[in-house]
Scaffold this active site. Structure first.
Site, PDB file in Angstrom:
ATOM      1  N   HIS A   1      -0.991   7.916   7.562  1.00 39.24           N
ATOM      2  CA  HIS A   1       0.118   7.402   8.375  1.00 39.24           C
ATOM      3  C   HIS A   1       1.098   8.491   8.806  1.00 39.24           C
ATOM      4  O   HIS A   1       2.152   8.193   9.364  1.00 39.24           O
ATOM      5  CB  HIS A   1       0.864   6.294   7.627  1.00 39.24           C
TER       6      HIS A   1
ATOM      7  N   HIS B   1       0.193   6.974   2.703  1.00 43.14           N
ATOM      8  CA  HIS B   1      -0.647   8.165   2.530  1.00 43.14           C
ATOM      9  C   HIS B   1      -0.727   8.951   3.833  1.00 43.14           C
ATOM     10  O   HIS B   1      -0.168   8.535   4.845  1.00 43.14           O
ATOM     11  CB  HIS B   1      -2.032   7.798   2.006  1.00 43.14           C
TER      12      HIS B   1
ATOM     13  N   LYS C   1       0.876  -1.182   0.000  1.00 44.67           N
ATOM     14  CA  LYS C   1       0.000   0.000   0.000  1.00 44.67           C
ATOM     15  C   LYS C   1       0.902   1.218   0.000  1.00 44.67           C
ATOM     16  O   LYS C   1       1.966   1.203   0.608  1.00 44.67           O
ATOM     17  CB  LYS C   1      -0.859   0.029   1.265  1.00 44.67           C
TER      18      LYS C   1
HETATM   19  N1  ARG Z   1      -0.552  -1.676  10.289  1.00 47.64           N
HETATM   20  C1  ARG Z   1      -1.584  -1.143  11.140  1.00 47.64           C
HETATM   21  C2  ARG Z   1      -2.360  -0.064  10.400  1.00 47.64           C
HETATM   22  O1  ARG Z   1      -1.867   0.488   9.446  1.00 47.64           O
HETATM   23  C3  ARG Z   1      -1.047  -0.523  12.406  1.00 47.64           C
HETATM   24  C4  ARG Z   1      -0.298  -1.460  13.315  1.00 47.64           C
HETATM   25  C5  ARG Z   1      -0.122  -0.874  14.664  1.00 47.64           C
HETATM   26  N2  ARG Z   1       0.681  -1.661  15.537  1.00 47.64           N
HETATM   27  C6  ARG Z   1       0.302  -2.776  16.176  1.00 47.64           C
HETATM   28  N3  ARG Z   1       1.157  -3.392  16.924  1.00 47.64           N
HETATM   29  N4  ARG Z   1      -0.929  -3.227  16.073  1.00 47.64           N
HETATM   30  O2  ARG Z   1      -3.477   0.243  10.784  1.00 47.64           O
END
Ligand code: ARG
Length: 570
Positions: free
Chosen positions: A137, A134, A131
């Site tokens: 984040h 964007h 992805k």
């Molecule tokens: N990849 C996830 C997202 O973009 C966030 C992960 C956050 N960290 C975790 N340990 N759950 O929404």
């Protein structure tokens, strides 16, 4: 000299002198000291009603008696007003002590070493493979980066983790699509965009031809089973995504100590599941394995699907345990949007039920949503703002402004980069993190607003004043020249800087530093407008230059701690 402690000590000895003993510790007095909203009421105020019960006297009487008993060189005046004891610190001594301390400690000003020997793990940015990066984040990345720097500043051993979203059936589909329609060179050249195209095509064709989904599932199974061919393609997708992301991280000055993401825990979940079983926490529900959390008013945590597949929370349980075992953290922060609030409450609750009392050291650092120029962002509706586009545009816009304002500047490209990107980061970290923010070019890039460019510009102005003064005769500063309210406002802010940083760490709230930098920039600009620095009187000039230098240093440090660069010329 710490004025708060000094004032507290004066109160303590006066209490002993006036009332025998007061049965209160200096630290409690210091904690009760208030900073009056208006400096006409002094630099510190002590509310005497806190003592009236123990001393069996009215607050007014206590305040009167203490005011009579306190005489110290550093205090210009002590007043008893309506049960409050107001302390006015001698202006010149105040300026001298604060500026000498700040300049003496330099970049370490405020770093009290309180984090020494402690470890914090920070999970932030945590982007998803295949992805594009964007602006959804941006906040996690910049809040996390700032908290990382702040902890290091206080001496913590800080570990930054990018918990990559690199696991899920979609990756099987992506491989299937790649094998059918993709080729190496196109993906290598087009990066994440090409992968997304393949994925979109796959889903479209699967509507007509559902057998494709089985193909996708089969590839995913092969990834999970460690099949070399599947892994090779998948790891390549990962490295292409990370290469794209790396460019953005470079622009933002962000670095990670670990990229252990969801797939890293493929072989680390069984022990967690075993503990859940041992403790009798796993319950079967329609073939799935769950942890019932209804006693805490939460829906169940889904640990294993009926086909045996693990889930996001299963991986987070394994990750939490792994981080504790590997880093033995004292604090573990998850900088993730508030939409995942339930997920983290469930996660921490399950850790608690498993008997890991360190669940208390885990904290969800939640933040609000970002919209762009008044429009909500939605991947589905195609309204997405990519971070690299946003940053590139910010640099271009900054470049145009600089061209107009400072045509004679020699390193315009460099400064445009620092100002453009700084403006975006500063804007993102300006409000309380939990508030939603609406990104706006006009507000982010306004050189006169409460913005990054404004603070950077003020820092550059301080640098320029100091450059011009270099080579003039040096003299001993006459600190009484800093007794005016404008100088005093600047000094007071510099004195507060260490406390601001401490609160920012304790509350995981970088915006406190951002706001502070605006307050200090505004106070300095007022000072500069009201007071000429390069006056003939050498003592006055030296004092004002010292103040200017302390402002330069403090602004630079504040900006650094929120992840913004500070050009010396703009
Ligand atoms: N990849 C996830 C997202 O973009 C966030 C992960 C956050 N960290 C975790 N340990 N759950 O929404």
């Amino acid at each position: 000299m710490d004025f708060k402690t000094a004032v507290a000590n004066e109160i303590l000895s006066a209490l002993n002198a006036a009332f025998g003993s007061a049965d209160i510790a200096a630290a409690d007095i210091a904690a009760a000291l208030e900073i009056p909203p208006d400096t006409a009421l002094g630099d510190y105020a002590f509310p005497c009603f806190k003592l009236s019960k123990a001393l069996r006297k009215s607050p007014m009487m206590i305040a009167d008696a203490l005011a009579d008993a306190i005489h110290a060189d550093f205090l210009g005046k002590v007043e008893s007003v309506k049960g409050y004891l107001n302390f006015f610190i001698d202006r010149a001594i105040y300026a001298e002590k604060v500026l000498t301390l700040a300049r003496g400690q330099g970049d370490a000003y405020g770093a009290d070493g309180s984090g020494a020997g402690k470890t914090v793990v920070l999970d932030y940015s945590s982007i998803n493979i295949a992805k594009r990066f964007h602006i959804g984040h941006l906040s996690t990345t910049m809040i996390g980066n700032s908290l990382y720097r702040l902890h290091k500043f206080f001496g913590w051993n800080a570990v930054s983790v990018n918990h990559l979203g690199d696991w899920g059936t979609q990756f099987g589909k992506m491989i299937a699509a790649y094998r059918r329609w993709g080729d190496h060179d196109t993906v290598a050249a087009g990066g994440v965009d090409e992968m997304v195209k393949l994925y979109v095509r796959f889903n479209k064709e699967a509507e007509e031809n559902p057998a494709l989904n089985d193909e996708g599932r089969a590839w995913f199974k092969r990834i999970e089973d460690g099949d070399p061919e599947a892994l090779e393609i998948f790891n390549w997708f990962k490295s292409v995504t990370l290469k794209d992301a790396e460019r953005v991280y470079d622009m933002l000055g962000v670095k990670f100590d670990s990229y252990a993401g969801e797939s890293f825990y493929n072989d680390k979940m069984q022990p967690v599941i075993d503990v859940l079983k041992e403790k009798g926490l796993l319950v079967e529900d329609k073939g799935a394995q769950i942890v019932d959390l209804s006693d805490w008013g939460m829906p169940p945590a889904l640990i294993l699907r009926s086909d045996g597949a693990t889930l996001y929370i299963t991986r987070d349980l394994a990750a939490a345990k792994y981080r504790k075992d590997t880093y033995n953290f004292d604090k573990s922060l998850y900088v993730v949007a508030y939409q995942q609030d339930l997920h983290f409450r469930q996660l921490f609750k399950v850790l608690e039920l498993m008997g890991y009392d360190w669940y208390r050291q885990c904290e969800h650092v939640a933040f609000g949503m970002v919209s762009f120029e008044g429009e909500a962002l939605s991947t589905r509706e195609g309204h997405v703002v990519y971070l690299d586009d946003l940053l590139t545009q910010a640099v271009e816009k900054a470049r145009a402004i600089i061209e107009e304002k400072s045509p004679e500047l020699t390193n315009k490209d460099e400064v445009a980069r620092q100002v453009g990107i700084g403006a975006v980061v500063f804007f993102d970290l300006y409000n309380n993190r939990i508030k939603d923010i609406d990104f706006s070019w006009d507000r982010a890039l306004n050189f006169d607003g409460e913005t990054g460019p404004y603070v950077q510009y003020t820092h550059a102005r301080a640098c320029s004043v100091l450059r011009k003064a270099a080579g003039t005769e040096a003299a001993a500063p006459d600190f009484s020249a800093l007794s005016d309210p404008f100088s005093q406002d600047v000094v007071r802010l510099i004195e507060q800087f260490p406390d601001i940083l401490k609160s920012a760490v304790n509350r995981s709230e970088p915006s406190m530093v951002t706001r502070f930098s605006v307050d200090l920039a505004q106070a300095f600009n007022k000072f500069y407008y009201e007071n000429k620095v390069m006056v003939d009187a050498p003592g006055t000039r030296a004092a004002r230059l010292m103040l200017t230098d302390a402002v330069r240093q403090t602004l630079k440090q504040a900006l650094y701690l929120i992840g913004v660069e500070a050009p010396e010329r703009m």
